[in-house]
Design a protein around this motif. Structure first.
Motif, short mmCIF file in Angstrom:
data_model
loop_
_atom_site.label_atom_id
_atom_site.label_comp_id
_atom_site.label_asym_id
_atom_site.label_seq_id
_atom_site.Cartn_x
_atom_site.Cartn_y
_atom_site.Cartn_z
N THR A 88 0.85 -1.19 0.00
CA THR A 88 0.00 0.00 0.00
C THR A 88 0.88 1.24 0.00
N LEU A 89 0.24 2.39 -0.23
CA LEU A 89 0.98 3.65 -0.27
C LEU A 89 1.78 3.88 1.00
N ARG A 90 1.25 3.42 2.12
CA ARG A 90 1.93 3.63 3.40
C ARG A 90 3.24 2.86 3.52
N ASP A 91 3.45 1.91 2.58
CA ASP A 91 4.69 1.12 2.61
C ASP A 91 5.84 1.79 1.86
N ALA A 92 5.55 2.91 1.18
CA ALA A 92 6.53 3.49 0.24
C ALA A 92 7.90 3.73 0.89
N ALA A 93 7.92 4.31 2.08
CA ALA A 93 9.20 4.65 2.70
C ALA A 93 10.00 3.38 3.02
N ARG A 94 9.34 2.38 3.54
CA ARG A 94 10.04 1.13 3.89
C ARG A 94 10.52 0.40 2.61
N LEU A 95 9.71 0.44 1.57
CA LEU A 95 10.12 -0.22 0.33
C LEU A 95 11.34 0.49 -0.26
N ALA A 96 11.35 1.82 -0.19
CA ALA A 96 12.51 2.58 -0.69
C ALA A 96 13.76 2.23 0.12
N GLN A 97 13.58 2.06 1.43
CA GLN A 97 14.70 1.70 2.30
C GLN A 97 15.26 0.32 1.91
N LEU A 98 14.35 -0.63 1.71
CA LEU A 98 14.78 -1.98 1.32
C LEU A 98 15.45 -1.96 -0.05
N HIS A 99 14.87 -1.21 -0.98
CA HIS A 99 15.43 -1.14 -2.33
C HIS A 99 16.83 -0.53 -2.28
N GLY A 100 16.97 0.57 -1.53
CA GLY A 100 18.26 1.25 -1.44
C GLY A 100 19.35 0.37 -0.84
N ALA A 101 18.94 -0.53 0.05
CA ALA A 101 19.91 -1.42 0.69
C ALA A 101 20.30 -2.58 -0.23
N SER A 102 19.50 -2.82 -1.27
CA SER A 102 19.73 -3.98 -2.14
C SER A 102 20.33 -3.63 -3.49
N PHE A 103 20.15 -2.39 -3.93
CA PHE A 103 20.63 -2.00 -5.27
C PHE A 103 21.38 -0.69 -5.16
N HIS A 104 22.44 -0.53 -5.95
CA HIS A 104 23.23 0.69 -5.78
C HIS A 104 22.51 1.92 -6.33
N ARG A 105 21.59 1.74 -7.31
CA ARG A 105 20.77 2.89 -7.67
C ARG A 105 19.39 2.67 -7.06
N GLY A 106 19.25 3.12 -5.84
CA GLY A 106 18.00 2.87 -5.12
C GLY A 106 16.87 3.76 -5.62
N TRP A 107 15.66 3.26 -5.54
CA TRP A 107 14.47 4.06 -5.87
C TRP A 107 14.04 4.79 -4.60
N GLY A 108 13.64 6.03 -4.76
CA GLY A 108 13.21 6.83 -3.61
C GLY A 108 11.77 6.55 -3.23
#
Ligand SMILES: CC(C)(COP(=O)(O)OP(=O)(O)OC[C@H]1O[C@@H](n2cnc3c(N)ncnc32)[C@H](O)[C@@H]1OP(=O)(O)O)[C@@H](O)C(=O)NCCC(=O)NCCS
Length: 161
Positions: free
Chosen positions: A20-40
């Motif tokens: 859901t929309l409320r997950d956006a910040a956590r998903l960005a955090q997980l993405h940033g930790a997994s890929f060098h070009r993280g999505w915000g």
């Protein structure tokens, strides 16, 4: 091999659910930790509101520990990103995440799924191969690392039916 037990983690079973929309910040955090070009966070918010983008989260208790994102066009889809938090890798959790995500794509009328994976990314290649994806092409020097190193990409494909 994924067993019932391997899907259990401290907080209980790992559940795959629509994000859901409320997950956006956590998903960005997980993405940033997994890929060098993280999505915000803003990029995730956009994707979570787009009708042609499907985002699932992997949740243990109250903690989101992974996600899968695909973009759909007619009866095709591309998996744009999938990740499990480093603390929870190696337990087979990604398989349920991917297979559930694919099931929802099929439910939306998708018949063919594509993805790109870095040639040396063995955990991801194993995940995709075991989920029925086959190599459909190869692109030399497709990814450029922050170090300047260039890595090859494999295109993979799976038909859903
Ligand atoms: C790819 C990823 C989602 C896999 O998640 P996971 O829950 O740890 O995956 P699993 O525990 O199911 O392991 C997947 C397979 O890789 C294998 N594997 C795990 N670590 C490995 C390693 N270091 N070297 C080789 N194989 C490995 C596992 O044995 C398993 O294969 P198997 O089913 O034949 O036993 C996770 O590693 C990740 O988030 N990586 C960073 C982001 C990423 O690269 N995403 C994919 C981009 S295309």
């Amino acid at each position: 091999m994924m067993t019932w037990l391997s899907r259990l983690w401290r907080g209980g079973p790992a559940l795959v659910e629509p994000a859901t929309l409320r997950d956006a910040a956590r998903l960005a955090q997980l993405h940033g930790a997994s890929f060098h070009r993280g999505w915000g966070e803003g990029e995730f918010e956009t994707m979570l509101t787009e009708r042609n983008t499907l985002v699932h989260r992997l949740r243990v208790g109250r903690r989101i520990i992974g996600f899968a994102v695909s973009r759909m066009a007619a009866d095709e889809a591309e998996i744009l990103s999938i990740a499990v938090a480093a603390s929870h890798r190696g337990r087979g959790l990604s398989r349920n995440l991917l297979l559930t995500h694919l099931g929802h794509l099929a439910g939306r009328g998708v018949r063919t799924v594509f993805l790109e994976v870095e040639e040396n990314n063995q955990p991801a290649r194993r995940l995709y191969e075991r989920a029925g994806f086959a190599v459909a092409g190869r692109r030399e020097r497709y990814y450029r690392q922050p170090s300047g190193e260039q890595l090859n990409a494999l295109m993979m494909r799976r038909d859903l039916s």
